[in-house]
Motif scaffolding. Structure first.
Motif, PDB file in Angstrom:
ATOM      1  N   LEU B 158     -71.246  91.668 -34.410  1.00 32.00           N
ATOM      2  CA  LEU B 158     -72.606  91.159 -34.553  1.00 32.00           C
ATOM      3  C   LEU B 158     -72.664  89.636 -34.453  1.00 32.00           C
ATOM      4  O   LEU B 158     -73.550  89.082 -33.808  1.00 32.00           O
ATOM      5  N   PHE B 161     -72.703  88.669 -31.001  1.00 32.56           N
ATOM      6  CA  PHE B 161     -74.021  88.777 -30.357  1.00 32.56           C
ATOM      7  C   PHE B 161     -74.857  87.534 -30.634  1.00 32.56           C
ATOM      8  O   PHE B 161     -75.460  86.962 -29.717  1.00 32.56           O
ATOM      9  N   ALA B 201     -78.790  92.814 -24.472  1.00 32.73           N
ATOM     10  CA  ALA B 201     -79.311  94.026 -25.097  1.00 32.73           C
ATOM     11  C   ALA B 201     -78.332  95.180 -24.921  1.00 32.73           C
ATOM     12  O   ALA B 201     -78.115  95.977 -25.844  1.00 32.73           O
ATOM     13  N   VAL B 202     -77.714  95.272 -23.745  1.00 24.66           N
ATOM     14  CA  VAL B 202     -76.712  96.320 -23.520  1.00 24.66           C
ATOM     15  C   VAL B 202     -75.528  96.106 -24.467  1.00 24.66           C
ATOM     16  O   VAL B 202     -75.030  97.039 -25.089  1.00 24.66           O
ATOM     17  N   LEU B 204     -75.591  94.658 -27.365  1.00 20.75           N
ATOM     18  CA  LEU B 204     -75.982  94.966 -28.740  1.00 20.75           C
ATOM     19  C   LEU B 204     -76.003  96.474 -28.977  1.00 20.75           C
ATOM     20  O   LEU B 204     -75.577  96.950 -30.030  1.00 20.75           O
ATOM     21  N   PHE B 205     -76.478  97.239 -27.997  1.00 22.64           N
ATOM     22  CA  PHE B 205     -76.497  98.695 -28.148  1.00 22.64           C
ATOM     23  C   PHE B 205     -75.060  99.201 -28.304  1.00 22.64           C
ATOM     24  O   PHE B 205     -74.782 100.076 -29.128  1.00 22.64           O
ATOM     25  N   ALA B 207     -72.603  97.458 -29.573  1.00 25.14           N
ATOM     26  CA  ALA B 207     -72.154  97.072 -30.915  1.00 25.14           C
ATOM     27  C   ALA B 207     -72.703  98.037 -31.965  1.00 25.14           C
ATOM     28  O   ALA B 207     -71.998  98.387 -32.924  1.00 25.14           O
ATOM     29  N   ALA B 208     -73.953  98.507 -31.772  1.00 23.82           N
ATOM     30  CA  ALA B 208     -74.552  99.447 -32.719  1.00 23.82           C
ATOM     31  C   ALA B 208     -73.805 100.771 -32.703  1.00 23.82           C
ATOM     32  O   ALA B 208     -73.548 101.372 -33.757  1.00 23.82           O
ATOM     33  N   LEU B 209     -73.429 101.239 -31.505  1.00 24.01           N
ATOM     34  CA  LEU B 209     -72.687 102.502 -31.416  1.00 24.01           C
ATOM     35  C   LEU B 209     -71.304 102.348 -32.062  1.00 24.01           C
ATOM     36  O   LEU B 209     -70.826 103.258 -32.750  1.00 24.01           O
ATOM     37  N   TYR B 211     -70.585 100.357 -34.487  1.00 33.57           N
ATOM     38  CA  TYR B 211     -70.832 100.347 -35.928  1.00 33.57           C
ATOM     39  C   TYR B 211     -70.985 101.785 -36.434  1.00 33.57           C
ATOM     40  O   TYR B 211     -70.481 102.143 -37.493  1.00 33.57           O
ATOM     41  N   GLY B 212     -71.664 102.621 -35.660  1.00 36.66           N
ATOM     42  CA  GLY B 212     -71.839 104.009 -36.050  1.00 36.66           C
ATOM     43  C   GLY B 212     -70.525 104.760 -36.113  1.00 36.66           C
ATOM     44  O   GLY B 212     -70.308 105.594 -36.985  1.00 36.66           O
ATOM     45  N   THR B 217     -68.470  96.154 -38.374  1.00 36.89           N
ATOM     46  CA  THR B 217     -68.564  95.322 -37.179  1.00 36.89           C
ATOM     47  C   THR B 217     -67.339  94.425 -37.034  1.00 36.89           C
ATOM     48  O   THR B 217     -67.221  93.691 -36.081  1.00 36.89           O
TER      49      THR B 217
END
Lengths: 106, 521
Positions: B158, B161, B201-202, B204-205, B207-209, B211-212, B217
Motif C-alpha cells: 500500500l 501505491f 488502479a490495476v 491497487l486492485f 494489492a487488494a487481492l 491483501y485478501g 500488505t
C-alpha cells in the motif's frame, strides 16, 4: 466484536469488485470522453476499496479499513490533477474527446 | 481495539526528508510571491542544494551503515545498501535534471510563462512579454524526487501505491508545461495521466487481492503467506500479476509502453530527461524489491510472463526506434528497449542481477540526461531571427558536427553508450546484465537481447553519420542553431565524462554495486 453469522463469504465481494473493476477498465479503454475515462479510473479504485474493506471484515483486521482511507485521499488528489489537465486541454481545443487531439503519432 | 503506533527510525529517512522539506519551502516561496528573478534564483538554488545534500546524506549513511540495513518503519520501509545506492543515483540524476530545468535559451526557459493561459491567446503573449515564469516546476520536481527516493525503500504494497502516485502526480503536471508546442505538451500530459492512472488502479486492485490472500500488505508477510495459507495462493498470484502491471508501466515495458513515446516527445525536454533517467531507475529499484522480497516463491509462475515481456519490450523498442524521424521519439523508443535489457537481468532472480541492474541504470541514466541536454540545445531559428522551438526532426540534425563539434561529439558518446560499444559505460552495463541472466540459465533471453542490441546499433550509428558525415543542407543553413548555455553544457560535460570513465575504469562502481546486492527483508 463482529458476530460470526454476520460475516459474508469474501468471495462474493471478490466477484462484485471484479465486475466493478472491469466496468471501470472498459470505460477507460473504450469511451472517448476524457471525463468518462476519469470516472472509469475512480470506479476501478473504489472496486479495490471494496475489496480492502471486505477482506478487513473477514480477516477481523482493521488495517484493511485504514488502507481504504489512504486510497480515497490518493484518488481525490488524482482527480484534482486530472481535471486540471482536462480543463487546460479544453481551453486550447474546445473539446475533450480523446479521438480529436491527435498530433502525437507513430 | 487499540492501535500500536509504530516506532520510526527517523535518521535513515534524512535524505528523503531533506528533499521534501525543500519542496515545501519551495511552495512557501511561491506563495510569498517575490519578484520573478529573485524567485527563480531562490528556487534553483534550493532545489540544487536539496538534491545534492540528499545525495551526500545517503552516501554518508552508506559509509556508517552498521550491518546490512535498518528497518525504518517496522518491516514496511527499509533502508539497506540496495536502497541507499539507488537513492544516491536518483538524487544525482535529479541534481543534473535541475540544472537542465534552470537553463534558459534566448532569455526563455523551457516552461510556459503562464500555464493557465490557452496556447496562442492574448494572455499568453502578455505573460511572455512581462517575463513571467512558472517557477513551481522546481518544488513539483522535488516532490517527485522525494517520492522516487522513498520508492526504493518501500517494502509494503500500500505504501508503494501511495509513493507511486506521489511520483506520478507532479510528473503529469510537469509534462503539460512546455513553453513551445504547447498543444502537443498538453495532449501528451492527458494521455500520460489517463494511462498512468489506469495502471495505478490495476496495481491497487492487485494489492487488494494480495491483501485478501496473504492477510497483510507487508512484503515479508506476503512472502511467508505464499507457503502457509493453502487454498489462497490463487488470490495472491492473480494479485501479483496485476501489481506487476503497475510497476512495469512505470518502467515502460511492452505492452504497457504506449505512453512513453507520446509523453517523452510532448514534454519539455528537461522533464523528459528527468523522467527517462530518474523515474526509470526508481521503477527498477521498486520492481526488484517487490519481485525479490514479496513474490520470489512464485518464480516458476511469473518467470515465463516476465521473459515474454522482456523479449517483447526489447523487440518493439528496437524495431520502432528504427523508423522514427523525430529525435525525441527515437530516444523514447530506445529507452523502452533499455527497459527490456534491464528486465533481462532482473528476471534471473539471482543476487548478481541486483548489482547488474544498478550499474545498467546508472550507465543508461547518465547517457539519457546527456542526450536530452543536447536535444534541448539544438534550436530552430524563427523568421525574425530569434531562437525558437527545439529542432527535433532528424533532418535538421544533419551536419551538427560542423555547427558545434563539442555537442555533437558528446552526443556521439551518449549514442555509442546506448548502443553498448566498448569503452563506454553502456557496454559494461550490457555485459553485466546479460551475464547475470546467462549464469542463471536464461541463455535464450540473452540471445534475443544480443540480437536486439546489434540491430539497435544501426539507428544510433545512423544519427552519428548524420551529424558528422552529412553536410549541412543548403536550405537549413540558417534555420537551425546550436546554443551552448552554461547549465546544459555542464550537464553534457559531466555525463559524457562519467560515461567514458565508467566504460574505461568500471571496477570502482562495480564493486560498490556488488556490495549493494543485499536486500534486508
Amino acid at each position: 466484536m463482529i458476530p460470526e453469522d454476520t460475516v459474508v463469504d469474501p468471495m462474493y465481494f471478490v466477484v462484485l469488485a471484479t465486475i466493478l473493476f472491469s466496468i471501470g477498465a472498459v470505460a477507460v479503454l473504450l469511451r472517448r470522453n476524457a471525463i468518462v475515462a476519469l470516472l472509469g479510473v475512480e470506479l476501478m479504485l473504489n472496486a479495490s476499496n471494496l475489496l480492502f474493506v471486505a477482506f478487513a471484515r473477514s480477516h477481523r483486521d482493521v488495517s484493511g479499513q485504514a488502507l481504504a482511507f489512504f486510497v480515497m485521499v490518493v484518488a481525490a488528489a488524482e482527480v484534482v490533477v486530472g481535471l486540471a489537465l482536462i480543463i487546460t486541454l479544453f481551453r486550447s481545443r474546445q473539446t475533450i474527446s480523446l479521438d480529436e487531439p491527435m498530433d502525437l503519432r507513430g | 481495539m487499540t492501535f500500536e503506533s509504530p516506532i520510526i527510525e527517523w535518521a535513515p529517512l534524512a535524505p528523503v526528508l531533506i528533499v521534501f522539506a525543500a519542496a515545501v519551502l519551495g511552495i512557501v516561496i511561491e506563495t510569498a510571491d517575490p519578484k520573478v528573478w529573485i524567485r527563480r534564483r531562490l528556487q534553483v538554488a534550493l532545489a540544487l542544494v536539496a538534491t545534492l545534500a540528499a545525495a551526500a546524506t545517503a552516501a554518508l549513511q552508506w559509509s556508517v551503515l552498521d550491518g546490512d540495513g535498518t528497518r525504518v518503519v517496522v518491516d514496511r520501509i527499509i533502508c539497506d545498501r540496495h536502497s541507499l545506492i539507488w537513492m544516491v543515483m536518483i538524487a544525482v540524476f535529479a541534481a543534473l535534471a535541475i540544472l537542465l530545468f534552470s537553463s534558459r535559451v534566448g532569455g526563455d526557459d523551457a516552461f510556459a510563462p503562464l500555464a493557465a493561459a490557452a496556447p496562442g491567446s492574448e494572455e499568453e503573449r502578455e505573460a511572455s512579454e512581462k517575463g513571467l515564469a512558472q517557477t513551481e516546476v522546481f518544488p513539483l520536481a522535488l516532490f517527485s524526487v522525494g517520492g522516487m527516493m522513498l520508492f526504493t525503500m518501500v517494502s509494503d504494497t500500500l505504501i508503494l501505491f501511495i509513493v507511486l502516485e506521489l511520483i506520478s502526480l507532479p510528473l503529469y503536471v510537469l509534462v503539460a508545461l512546455s513553453r513551445r508546442r504547447r498543444l502537443l505538451s498538453q495532449e501528451a500530459a492527458l494521455k500520460y495521466f489517463l494511462m498512468g492512472a489506469f495502471a495505478s488502479a490495476v496495481y491497487l486492485f492487485g494489492a487488494a487481492l494480495i491483501y485478501g490472500g496473504a492477510f497483510s500488505t507487508s512484503f515479508t508477510i506476503i512472502d511467508t503467506a505464499i507457503v502457509q495459507y493453502h487454498g489462497r495462493e490463487a488470490l495472491v498470484l492473480v494479485g501479483t500479476v496485476l501489481a506487476l502491471v503497475g510497476l512495469l508501466f512505470k518502467l515502460g515495458a511492452v505492452p504497457f509502453h504506449a505512453w512513453t513515446p507520446d509523453a517523452y516527445q510532448g514534454a519539455p525536454t528537461p522533464v523528459t530527461a528527468f523522467m527517462a533517467a530518474a523515474t526509470k531507475a526508481a521503477a527498477v529499484a521498486a520492481l526488484i524489491r517487490f519481485l525479490y522480497l514479496a513474490v520470489h516463491r512464485f518464480e516458476w509462475e511469473i518467470a515465463p510472463v516476465l521473459w515474454t515481456i522482456a523479449i517483447a519490450t526489447m523487440l518493439v523498442g528496437t524495431v520502432a526506434a528504427i523508423v522514427q524521424t523525430d529525435i525525441k521519439r527515437m530516444l523514447a523508443y530506445s529507452s523502452i528497449a533499455h527497459g527490456g535489457f534491464v528486465l533481462v537481468a532482473v528476471t534471473s532472480f539471482e543476487r548478481e542481477a541486483l548489482s547488474a541492474a544498478v550499474f545498467y541504470m546508472l550507465a543508461y541514466g547518465l547517457a539519457t540526461l546527456g542526450a536530452f541536454a543536447v536535444v534541448g540545445q539544438v534550436r530552430e531559428v524563427t523568421k525574425d531571427g530569434s531562437l525558437g522551438a527545439e529542432a527535433t526532426r532528424l533532418g535538421q540534425w544533419a551536419g551538427l558536427g560542423r555547427r558545434s563539434p563539442w555537442m555533437a561529439t558528446a552526443m556521439a558518446v551518449f549514442l555509442l553508450s546506448f548502443a553498448g560499444i566498448p569503452l563506454t559505460a553502456g557496454f559494461i552495463g550490457k555485459y553485466v546484465a546479460f551475464k547475470a541472466a546467462f549464469d542463471s540459465g536464461g541463455w535464450p533471453l540473452v540471445v534475443v537481447a544480443v540480437l536486439a542490441a546489434v540491430v539497435a546499433v544501426f539507428f544510433y550509428v545512423r544519427v552519428i553519420v548524420l551529424m558528422f558525415l552529412t553536410p549541412v543542407p543548403e536550405d537549413l543553413k540558417d534555420a537551425v542553431e546550436v546554443t551552448e548555455s552554461t547549465g546544459p553544457s555542464l550537464v553534457v560535460g559531466i555525463t559524457a565524462l562519467a560515461t567514458v570513465l565508467l566504460g574505461v575504469v568500471p571496477s570502482v562502481v562495480l564493486d560498490l554495486a556488488s556490495n549493494a546486492a543485499i536486500l534486508v527483508p
